[in-house]
Design a protein around this motif. Structure first.
Motif, PDB file in Angstrom:
ATOM      1  N   GLU A 174      56.336  25.887  24.763  1.00 39.45           N
ATOM      2  CA  GLU A 174      56.006  26.284  26.124  1.00 39.45           C
ATOM      3  C   GLU A 174      57.188  26.936  26.832  1.00 39.45           C
ATOM      4  OE1 GLU A 174      55.541  23.253  24.845  1.00 39.45           O
ATOM      5  OE2 GLU A 174      53.711  22.298  25.605  1.00 39.45           O
ATOM      6  N   LEU A 175      58.396  26.598  26.380  1.00 40.14           N
ATOM      7  CA  LEU A 175      59.614  27.160  26.974  1.00 40.14           C
ATOM      8  C   LEU A 175      60.033  28.462  26.301  1.00 40.14           C
ATOM      9  CD1 LEU A 175      61.725  23.862  27.198  1.00 40.14           C
ATOM     10  CD2 LEU A 175      60.266  24.872  28.958  1.00 40.14           C
ATOM     11  N   ARG A 176      59.267  28.891  25.301  1.00 36.59           N
ATOM     12  CA  ARG A 176      59.612  30.077  24.513  1.00 36.59           C
ATOM     13  C   ARG A 176      61.016  29.923  23.917  1.00 36.59           C
ATOM     14  NH1 ARG A 176      56.109  34.027  25.056  1.00 36.59           N
ATOM     15  NH2 ARG A 176      57.577  35.606  24.396  1.00 36.59           N
ATOM     16  N   SER A 177      61.294  28.718  23.477  1.00 40.54           N
ATOM     17  CA  SER A 177      62.598  28.393  22.896  1.00 40.54           C
ATOM     18  C   SER A 177      62.579  28.641  21.393  1.00 40.54           C
ATOM     19  CB  SER A 177      62.942  26.929  23.184  1.00 40.54           C
ATOM     20  OG  SER A 177      64.093  26.523  22.477  1.00 40.54           O
ATOM     21  N   SER A 178      63.717  29.013  20.835  1.00 38.13           N
ATOM     22  CA  SER A 178      63.821  29.257  19.389  1.00 38.13           C
ATOM     23  C   SER A 178      64.118  27.980  18.607  1.00 38.13           C
ATOM     24  CB  SER A 178      64.916  30.295  19.114  1.00 38.13           C
ATOM     25  OG  SER A 178      66.165  29.836  19.602  1.00 38.13           O
ATOM     26  N   LEU A 179      64.268  26.852  19.293  1.00 36.53           N
ATOM     27  CA  LEU A 179      64.576  25.594  18.627  1.00 36.53           C
ATOM     28  C   LEU A 179      63.393  25.119  17.783  1.00 36.53           C
ATOM     29  CD1 LEU A 179      66.999  23.455  18.788  1.00 36.53           C
ATOM     30  CD2 LEU A 179      65.425  22.108  20.186  1.00 36.53           C
TER      31      LEU A 179
ATOM     32  N   ASP B  83      56.812  21.853  17.398  1.00 37.81           N
ATOM     33  CA  ASP B  83      56.984  20.691  18.274  1.00 37.81           C
ATOM     34  C   ASP B  83      56.412  19.442  17.615  1.00 37.81           C
ATOM     35  OD1 ASP B  83      58.142  22.390  20.045  1.00 37.81           O
ATOM     36  OD2 ASP B  83      56.504  22.378  21.507  1.00 37.81           O
ATOM     37  N   CYS B  84      57.043  18.293  17.882  1.00 37.34           N
ATOM     38  CA  CYS B  84      56.617  17.071  17.212  1.00 37.34           C
ATOM     39  C   CYS B  84      56.556  15.910  18.198  1.00 37.34           C
ATOM     40  CB  CYS B  84      57.546  16.736  16.042  1.00 37.34           C
ATOM     41  SG  CYS B  84      59.312  16.788  16.427  1.00 37.34           S
ATOM     42  N   ARG B  85      55.872  14.858  17.783  1.00 33.66           N
ATOM     43  CA  ARG B  85      55.679  13.692  18.632  1.00 33.66           C
ATOM     44  C   ARG B  85      55.363  12.492  17.759  1.00 33.66           C
ATOM     45  NH1 ARG B  85      51.268  16.993  21.427  1.00 33.66           N
ATOM     46  NH2 ARG B  85      52.426  18.553  20.286  1.00 33.66           N
TER      47      ARG B  85
ATOM     48  N   ALA C 168      53.669  36.871  21.757  1.00 28.91           N
ATOM     49  CA  ALA C 168      54.015  35.475  21.492  1.00 28.91           C
ATOM     50  C   ALA C 168      55.157  35.385  20.487  1.00 28.91           C
ATOM     51  CB  ALA C 168      52.790  34.717  20.982  1.00 28.91           C
ATOM     52  N   ASP C 169      56.354  35.654  20.952  1.00 29.02           N
ATOM     53  CA  ASP C 169      57.531  35.657  20.096  1.00 29.02           C
ATOM     54  C   ASP C 169      58.715  35.186  20.928  1.00 29.02           C
ATOM     55  OD1 ASP C 169      59.760  36.253  18.536  1.00 29.02           O
ATOM     56  OD2 ASP C 169      58.837  38.032  17.671  1.00 29.02           O
ATOM     57  N   ALA C 170      59.423  34.175  20.427  1.00 25.19           N
ATOM     58  CA  ALA C 170      60.555  33.627  21.182  1.00 25.19           C
ATOM     59  C   ALA C 170      61.639  34.672  21.433  1.00 25.19           C
ATOM     60  CB  ALA C 170      61.146  32.426  20.434  1.00 25.19           C
ATOM     61  N   ALA C 171      61.682  35.720  20.614  1.00 23.88           N
ATOM     62  CA  ALA C 171      62.702  36.754  20.780  1.00 23.88           C
ATOM     63  C   ALA C 171      62.367  37.748  21.889  1.00 23.88           C
ATOM     64  CB  ALA C 171      62.901  37.505  19.465  1.00 23.88           C
ATOM     65  N   VAL C 172      61.127  37.727  22.379  1.00 23.48           N
ATOM     66  CA  VAL C 172      60.719  38.658  23.431  1.00 23.48           C
ATOM     67  C   VAL C 172      61.221  38.154  24.776  1.00 23.48           C
ATOM     68  CG1 VAL C 172      58.759  39.662  24.647  1.00 23.48           C
ATOM     69  CG2 VAL C 172      58.705  39.439  22.175  1.00 23.48           C
ATOM     70  N   ARG C 173      61.924  39.006  25.491  1.00 22.78           N
ATOM     71  CA  ARG C 173      62.457  38.617  26.798  1.00 22.78           C
ATOM     72  C   ARG C 173      61.329  38.540  27.822  1.00 22.78           C
ATOM     73  NH1 ARG C 173      66.902  42.530  28.792  1.00 22.78           N
ATOM     74  NH2 ARG C 173      66.948  40.963  30.455  1.00 22.78           N
TER      75      ARG C 173
END
Length: 339
Positions: A52-57, A82-84, A309-314
Motif C-alpha cells: 500500500e505504501l508502494r515500497s520496494s521492501l 506482505d506477510c502476517r 502498479a510498480d514500486a519504481a514509478v514515482r
C-alpha cells in the motif's frame, strides 16, 4: 511508534508495547529488532504492510525468543510480499520480532508494522457491494473461514475500492479489508447461475473445488461489444481468474490470456444475436473457500486510466508553483478498441 534506527541487533532491540503500530524503514542487509512482553494465554496478531505504501521492501517477519531461537517465521503469501501471522503465548515471557528484507536490500524503503489483537482477515464476501443499499458481508481469513460478519453500508462512497473496518467481539483492535463499491446491480453466484443475465451486471462467486468451472448465461446482441473485468487480488483473493466467452453453439468469442497483471479483462463482440456463455475458472485449477471473485460485465467502448502498479514509478513530485509540470507514467486500458 517510530523505528529508532538503532535496533539492528538482539541486544539493541527497541522496546515496544505489544499493542502498537510502527512506522519503520528498511536498512538493507541489517534487520530491525523489536522487544515486547506477553502474558500467558495472550494472543497477538502481527501484520506488515509495504504494498500500500508502494515500497520496494520484500519483508520477512521472524518471532524469536530473547536468546535468538526461532519461534516462527512468516514470508510471502498468495497475495504478494506482505506477510502476517497470529501467535498464542503459553507462558508469560518476552519475545523479539525481527523485520528484514528477503533480498537484504531496499535500504530506506518504508514499512508499516501492526501488532495487536485484530482479526487476520484478508477479504470480504461478497467482494463487490451495491453502494445503494446495505449488504451483509462475511469476512474471511486466509483459509477461507468466516472470522466476522457485518452489515456494510457504502452509501457515501465513490465507485471503486473502499476500505472498511472489521472488528471481532471481545478484541480491542480492528483491521481493514477492501471491498468494491459499485452502482452496478449485483448478483450472487447461485442466482446468476440460475437464469439468463442482462447487462450491465456484477457477479460475486467462489470456486469451491479445485478445477471448478462456473458458467453464466448472458443476453447477447449482434455487434454489442462486452467488457468483463475480473477483481480478485485487489480485494484480497488469491484467484487468478481465467475467462472464456462462448456463443450459443459453443464457439469461442474471446478468451483471457495470461499477463503480468494480477487481474484480467475480457473483451468480446458476438457476431449474432443469442445467448452467450461466460466460463470462469482459476488459471492454476485451484479452488477452496478463499478462491472468490467479482465480475463486472458491461458494454464496451470505454477506457480507464491508472497509475502503473510498480514500486519504481514515482507518485510524488516537486512542482514549481504556477509554471510547474510533471511527467507521470500511467496505464490506459481501452476496451473494445481494435486499432
Amino acid at each position: 511508534v517510530t523505528d529508532n534506527s538503532a535496533n539492528h541487533s538482539l541486544a539493541a532491540a527497541q522496546v515496544i508495547e505489544p499493542m502498537c503500530a510502527i512506522e519503520g524503514t528498511g536498512d538493507g542487509p541489517s534487520s530491525d529488532f523489536y522487544r515486547f512482553s506477553m502474558l500467558a494465554g495472550e494472543r497477538r496478531s502481527f501484520s506488515i504492510h509495504t504494498q500500500e505504501l508502494r515500497s520496494s521492501l520484500d519483508p520477512v517477519l521472524r518471532l524469536l525468543k530473547v536468546d535468538g531461537s526461532l519461534v516462527l517465521q512468516a514470508d510471502d503469501d498468495e497475495l504478494g510480499p506482505d506477510c502476517r501471522f497470529e501467535f498464542a503465548c503459553e507462558q508469560a515471557e518476552d519475545f523479539i520480532l525481527e523485520v528484514f528484507d528477503s533480498r537484504f536490500a531496499s535500504a530506506g524503503a518504508a514499512y508499516h508494522l501492526r501488532i495487536g489483537d485484530f482479526p487476520l482477515v484478508t477479504q470480504g464476501f461478497p467482494m463487490a457491494v451495491d453502494s445503494v443499499q446495505a449488504t451483509r458481508v462475511e469476512f474471511l481469513d486466509r483459509q477461507g473461514d468466516v472470522a466476522a460478519t457485518q452489515l456494510i453500508s457504502l452509501a457515501n462512497s465513490q465507485p471503486g475500492v473502499a476500505h472498511v473496518n472489521v472488528r471481532v467481539a471481545e478484541r480491542r483492535s480492528s483491521t481493514w479489508v477492501p471491498l468494491w463499491s459499485t452502482t452496478t446491480p449485483q448478483r450472487s453466484e447461485a442466482d446468476a447461475l440460475a437464469e439468463q443475465l442482462t447487462i450491465p451486471v456484477g457477479i460475486n462467486g467462489r470456486l469451491d473445488q479445485a478445477g471448478q468451472i462456473d458458467e453464466f448465461r448472458l443476453q447477447g446482441a449482434k455487434g454489442q461489444a462486452l467488457h468483463i473485468q475480473a477483481r480478485t487480488h485487489s480485494l484480497g483473493s488469491p484467484t487468478l481468474l481465467h475467462m472464456r466467452l462462448l456463443n450459443a453453439a459453443g464457439g469461442t468469442i474471446a478468451e483471457t490470456k495470461a499477463a503480468a497483471a494480477d487481474e484480467w479483462v475480457l473483451d468480446g463482440t458476438p457476431a449474432e444475436d443469442g445467448e452467450l456463455r461466460l466460463q470462469v475458472s482459476d488459471l492454476l485449477q485451484r479452488g477452496g473457500p478463499s478462491f472468490t471473485y467479482a465480475l463486472d460485465i458491461a458494454s464496451a467502448n470505454s477506457f480507464s486510466v491508472a497509475l502503473k502498479a510498480d514500486a519504481a514509478v514515482r507518485d510524488q513530485f516537486a512542482i514549481e508553483l504556477e509554471h510547474g509540470a510533471a511527467a507521470i507514467d500511467v496505464e490506459v486500458l481501452r476496451s473494445g478498441y481494435q486499432g
